[in-house]
Scaffold this motif. Structure first.
Motif, PDB file in Angstrom:
ATOM      1  N   GLY A 294     -10.216  20.456  20.349  1.00 22.99           N
ATOM      2  CA  GLY A 294     -10.500  19.795  19.137  1.00 22.99           C
ATOM      3  C   GLY A 294      -9.417  19.927  18.070  1.00 22.99           C
ATOM      4  N   GLN A 295      -9.771  19.291  16.775  1.00 22.16           N
ATOM      5  CA  GLN A 295      -8.757  19.483  15.921  1.00 22.16           C
ATOM      6  C   GLN A 295      -9.491  19.280  14.358  1.00 22.16           C
ATOM      7  N   ILE A 296      -9.189  20.200  13.251  1.00 25.14           N
ATOM      8  CA  ILE A 296      -9.578  19.937  12.036  1.00 25.14           C
ATOM      9  C   ILE A 296      -8.473  19.785  11.146  1.00 25.14           C
ATOM     10  N   ALA A 297      -8.517  18.851  10.149  1.00 23.52           N
ATOM     11  CA  ALA A 297      -7.552  18.585   9.101  1.00 23.52           C
ATOM     12  C   ALA A 297      -7.751  19.478   7.959  1.00 23.52           C
ATOM     13  N   ILE A 298      -6.938  20.411   7.416  1.00 18.53           N
ATOM     14  CA  ILE A 298      -7.096  21.156   6.217  1.00 18.53           C
ATOM     15  C   ILE A 298      -6.513  20.443   5.182  1.00 18.53           C
ATOM     16  N   GLU A 299      -6.982  20.206   4.021  1.00 15.31           N
ATOM     17  CA  GLU A 299      -6.252  19.287   2.913  1.00 15.31           C
ATOM     18  C   GLU A 299      -5.926  20.350   1.898  1.00 15.31           C
TER      19      GLU A 299
ATOM     20  N   GLY B 265      -8.866  14.601   5.622  1.00 17.91           N
ATOM     21  CA  GLY B 265      -8.926  16.159   5.510  1.00 17.91           C
ATOM     22  C   GLY B 265     -10.239  16.629   4.621  1.00 17.91           C
ATOM     23  N   ILE B 266     -10.123  18.020   4.978  1.00 22.91           N
ATOM     24  CA  ILE B 266     -11.113  18.744   4.118  1.00 22.91           C
ATOM     25  C   ILE B 266     -10.551  19.740   3.192  1.00 22.91           C
ATOM     26  N   PRO B 267     -10.923  19.919   2.043  1.00 24.44           N
ATOM     27  CA  PRO B 267     -10.387  20.524   0.952  1.00 24.44           C
ATOM     28  C   PRO B 267     -10.560  22.229   1.555  1.00 24.44           C
ATOM     29  N   ALA B 268      -9.158  22.844   1.411  1.00 30.92           N
ATOM     30  CA  ALA B 268      -9.060  24.264   1.856  1.00 30.92           C
ATOM     31  C   ALA B 268     -10.246  25.178   1.368  1.00 30.92           C
TER      32      ALA B 268
ATOM     33  N   GLY C  24       0.820  -1.128   0.115  1.00 30.49           N
ATOM     34  CA  GLY C  24      -0.082   0.005  -0.030  1.00 30.49           C
ATOM     35  C   GLY C  24       0.960   1.208   0.069  1.00 30.49           C
ATOM     36  N   CYS C  25       0.123   2.426  -0.197  1.00 33.06           N
ATOM     37  CA  CYS C  25       0.979   3.688  -0.281  1.00 33.06           C
ATOM     38  C   CYS C  25       0.582   4.189   1.071  1.00 33.06           C
ATOM     39  N   SER C  26       1.485   5.478   1.447  1.00 36.99           N
ATOM     40  CA  SER C  26       1.351   6.061   2.913  1.00 36.99           C
ATOM     41  C   SER C  26      -0.036   6.848   3.109  1.00 36.99           C
ATOM     42  N   SER C  27      -0.588   7.136   2.005  1.00 41.17           N
ATOM     43  CA  SER C  27      -1.998   7.863   1.991  1.00 41.17           C
ATOM     44  C   SER C  27      -2.940   6.905   2.394  1.00 41.17           C
ATOM     45  N   LEU C  28      -2.752   5.431   2.316  1.00 40.15           N
ATOM     46  CA  LEU C  28      -3.639   4.361   2.766  1.00 40.15           C
ATOM     47  C   LEU C  28      -3.073   3.733   4.138  1.00 40.15           C
ATOM     48  N   THR C  29      -1.700   3.743   4.335  1.00 44.53           N
ATOM     49  CA  THR C  29      -1.292   3.080   5.842  1.00 44.53           C
ATOM     50  C   THR C  29      -1.473   4.115   6.568  1.00 44.53           C
ATOM     51  N   GLN C  30      -1.384   5.519   6.362  1.00 40.82           N
ATOM     52  CA  GLN C  30      -1.196   6.616   7.448  1.00 40.82           C
ATOM     53  C   GLN C  30      -2.400   7.750   6.955  1.00 40.82           C
ATOM     54  N   PRO C  31      -3.403   7.246   6.909  1.00 41.44           N
ATOM     55  CA  PRO C  31      -4.567   8.268   6.351  1.00 41.44           C
ATOM     56  C   PRO C  31      -4.936   9.357   6.921  1.00 41.44           C
ATOM     57  N   ILE C  32      -5.131  10.547   6.703  1.00 39.77           N
ATOM     58  CA  ILE C  32      -5.463  11.617   7.440  1.00 39.77           C
ATOM     59  C   ILE C  32      -6.889  12.221   6.528  1.00 39.77           C
TER      60      ILE C  32
ATOM     61  N   LEU D 201      -3.015  20.433  10.225  1.00 39.41           N
ATOM     62  CA  LEU D 201      -3.687  20.037  11.515  1.00 39.41           C
ATOM     63  C   LEU D 201      -3.890  21.200  12.347  1.00 39.41           C
ATOM     64  N   ARG D 202      -5.172  21.806  12.393  1.00 36.82           N
ATOM     65  CA  ARG D 202      -5.181  23.087  13.046  1.00 36.82           C
ATOM     66  C   ARG D 202      -6.112  22.726  14.369  1.00 36.82           C
ATOM     67  N   LYS D 203      -5.767  23.408  15.468  1.00 43.26           N
ATOM     68  CA  LYS D 203      -6.623  23.205  16.857  1.00 43.26           C
ATOM     69  C   LYS D 203      -7.796  24.242  16.639  1.00 43.26           C
ATOM     70  N   THR D 204      -8.741  23.629  17.439  1.00 46.17           N
ATOM     71  CA  THR D 204      -9.972  24.072  17.513  1.00 46.17           C
ATOM     72  C   THR D 204     -10.355  24.141  19.032  1.00 46.17           C
ATOM     73  N   PRO D 205     -11.256  24.961  19.447  1.00 44.15           N
ATOM     74  CA  PRO D 205     -11.854  25.065  20.831  1.00 44.15           C
ATOM     75  C   PRO D 205     -12.068  23.713  21.591  1.00 44.15           C
ATOM     76  N   CYS D 206     -11.613  23.543  22.967  1.00 37.67           N
ATOM     77  CA  CYS D 206     -12.044  22.414  23.568  1.00 37.67           C
ATOM     78  C   CYS D 206     -11.087  21.317  23.086  1.00 37.67           C
TER      79      CYS D 206
END
Length: 467
Positions: free
Chosen positions: A411-416, A60-63, A50-58, A404-409
């Motif tokens: 939390g975290q959001i992943a921006i692709e 994300g949401i498109p910017a 497999g590839c890293s995008s499969l073995t280490q998936p993130i 990887l951006r922190k959110t209140p409390c």
């Protein structure tokens, strides 16, 4: 033509065709056989490894689909505040107040002159070092805390808020009205020996002993900055007891390692109690709410007792800075806060590290990658990457970045961020904000392409040269 043949059958037919030809054709046939065999290995490797995008998936949401609330405010259009707003406008004539030291000479009275003796000349006083006052004449007499001036043979005179010329006229009239001096003999001399001063504390976290004002290496990872504060007690003369003079006395405006603001903490007991009550009430409310496991408390609000003076504002915005805001009194504290928390982190195929964000301009993801040593469109240097490290041969650069951006409390959001799109579309090139973690990865097809190209150059060329 039958298109449903297996790869093994295609290889067999190609070999048979090239065996009927000449030597060079046979060599090309073997090379083609090596390439087709590499394709089979590629399929097997993909299915097994497999590839890293499969073995280490993130996930994300498109910017370009993220709400603007998750992005920082731009800084490129901010303009510096007029520093004249941080300084007091001195009056045309110096107005006296408590702790001013005057030079007073009254012929026949100060000093006392016995009859039939020539008058003594007034003493001459030279100002202290770094003082802007001219030399003065007369005997030193301080203005009392109640704003009065005590002179021989008359009642104390109220001189607070008066100019030197007004004080001179008031002294002359007082001695004439008391029948101590005749009108033609009443010619007092009043000068100023020393101005009153205000003791102000300045605390600065924007410099260190190494001489590097920023304390950071802006072209590489941070090197363990020193947050020790400098400054100390500053004596500011009257009408120079303002924020600008306090900064000038301690090194000038805040450096690049400091926040773009100045904090002023008042020394009055009322302000101290207000700050203590503010923190006490806030934490009491937080402890009561923490009993709820689902509670998400707000961030610590701004302390209303602390004056914050911005140094950069939006174009056309004039900050509301009153004269009382910039006037400093005994014990007031001017605080320049370090911005060492304004950093971002890198990982994945980017060299790991911690980097400080620029203070006065925006940094997008492409600039952040360049700051970390990874230019857009270049292969991940030193990272190996790809299946079996073949990307160093294939040379296809990684094309996916995650923020990887922190959110209140907590939390975290992943921006692709698709790097190919971000070159042409600024909306796909978000700004980096403090606390972000940037992870660079290959897309699955990029890793497979790198592996295929690497296998071709490793085995296909070898077969060609062998024959």
């Amino acid at each position: 033509m039958n298109t449903n043949l297996s790869p093994a059958t295609w290889v067999s037919r190609v070999n048979r065709a090239f065996r009927l030809g000449q030597g060079p054709q046979l060599a090309w046939g073997r090379m083609l056989r090596g390439v087709v065999g590499s394709g089979l290995c590629l399929a097997v490797s993909t299915s097994l490894t497999g590839c890293s995008s499969l073995t280490q998936p993130i996930n994300g949401i498109p910017a370009n689909r993220i709400s603007p609330d998750f992005f920082p405010e731009p800084k490129n259009d901010l303009v510096p505040v007029d520093i004249a707003l941080l300084s007091l406008e001195p009056p045309r004539d110096y107005q006296l107040g408590p702790d001013d030291i005057l030079g007073v000479y009254i012929e026949g009275v100060l000093p006392f002159n016995p009859p039939n003796e020539p008058p003594q000349p007034p003493p001459v006083n030279f100002p202290e070092e770094n003082s802007t006052l001219p030399p003065s004449m007369g005997y030193p007499i301080a203005v009392q805390d109640d704003g009065t001036l005590a002179l021989p043979l008359i009642e104390p005179l109220k001189v607070k808020g008066l100019t030197l010329e007004q004080v001179r006229d008031k002294i002359r009239q007082a001695y004439i009205d008391s029948d101590i001096l005749r009108e033609e003999k009443a010619r007092p001399i009043v000068t100023i020996i020393k101005e009153r001063t205000y003791d102000v504390i300045v605390v600065r976290e924007d410099s260190n002993e190494s001489g590097n004002q920023s304390g950071r290496n802006n072209t590489g990872p941070l090197r363990g900055s020193d947050r020790s504060a400098s400054g100390g007690l500053v004596k500011l003369p009257a009408y120079k007891n303002d924020v600008l003079h306090a900064l000038v006395e301690t090194g000038g405006l805040p450096g690049l390692n400091a926040k773009n603001e100045i904090k002023v903490l008042r020394a009055s007991e009322a302000d101290k109690r207000k700050r203590a009550d503010f923190l006490r009430n806030y934490w009491a409310g937080q402890r009561a709410a923490m009993a709820d496991p689902c509670y998400c408390g707000p961030e610590l609000p701004e302390d209303p007792s602390i004056l914050r003076i911005p140094l950069r504002v939006r174009p056309g915005v004039i900050p509301n800075i009153a004269e009382a805001d910039i006037t400093l009194h005994d014990g007031d504290i001017v605080y320049i806060e370090n911005r060492e928390t304004e950093v971002f982190y890198t990982g994945g195929l980017l060299p790991g590290g911690e980097y400080q964000l620029p203070r006065d301009y925006d940094l997008d993801v492409l600039g952040a990658m360049a700051l970390a040593g990874q230019g857009i469109g270049s292969a991940a240097g030193g990272a190996g990457g790809g299946l079996g490290g073949a990307s160093s041969v294939g040379g296809v650069p990684p094309g996916m970045l995650y923020i990887l951006r922190k959110t209140p409390c907590n939390g975290q959001i992943a921006i692709e961020v698709d790097l190919a799109k971000s070159i042409n579309d600024p909306r796909s090139r978000p700004l980096v904000q403090p606390g972000d973690t940037l992870i660079l990865q290959y897309k699955c097809e990029e890793e497979l392409l790198n592996f295929g190209l690497g296998t071709f150059f490793t085995y296909g060329i070898r077969e060609l040269l062998r024959n």
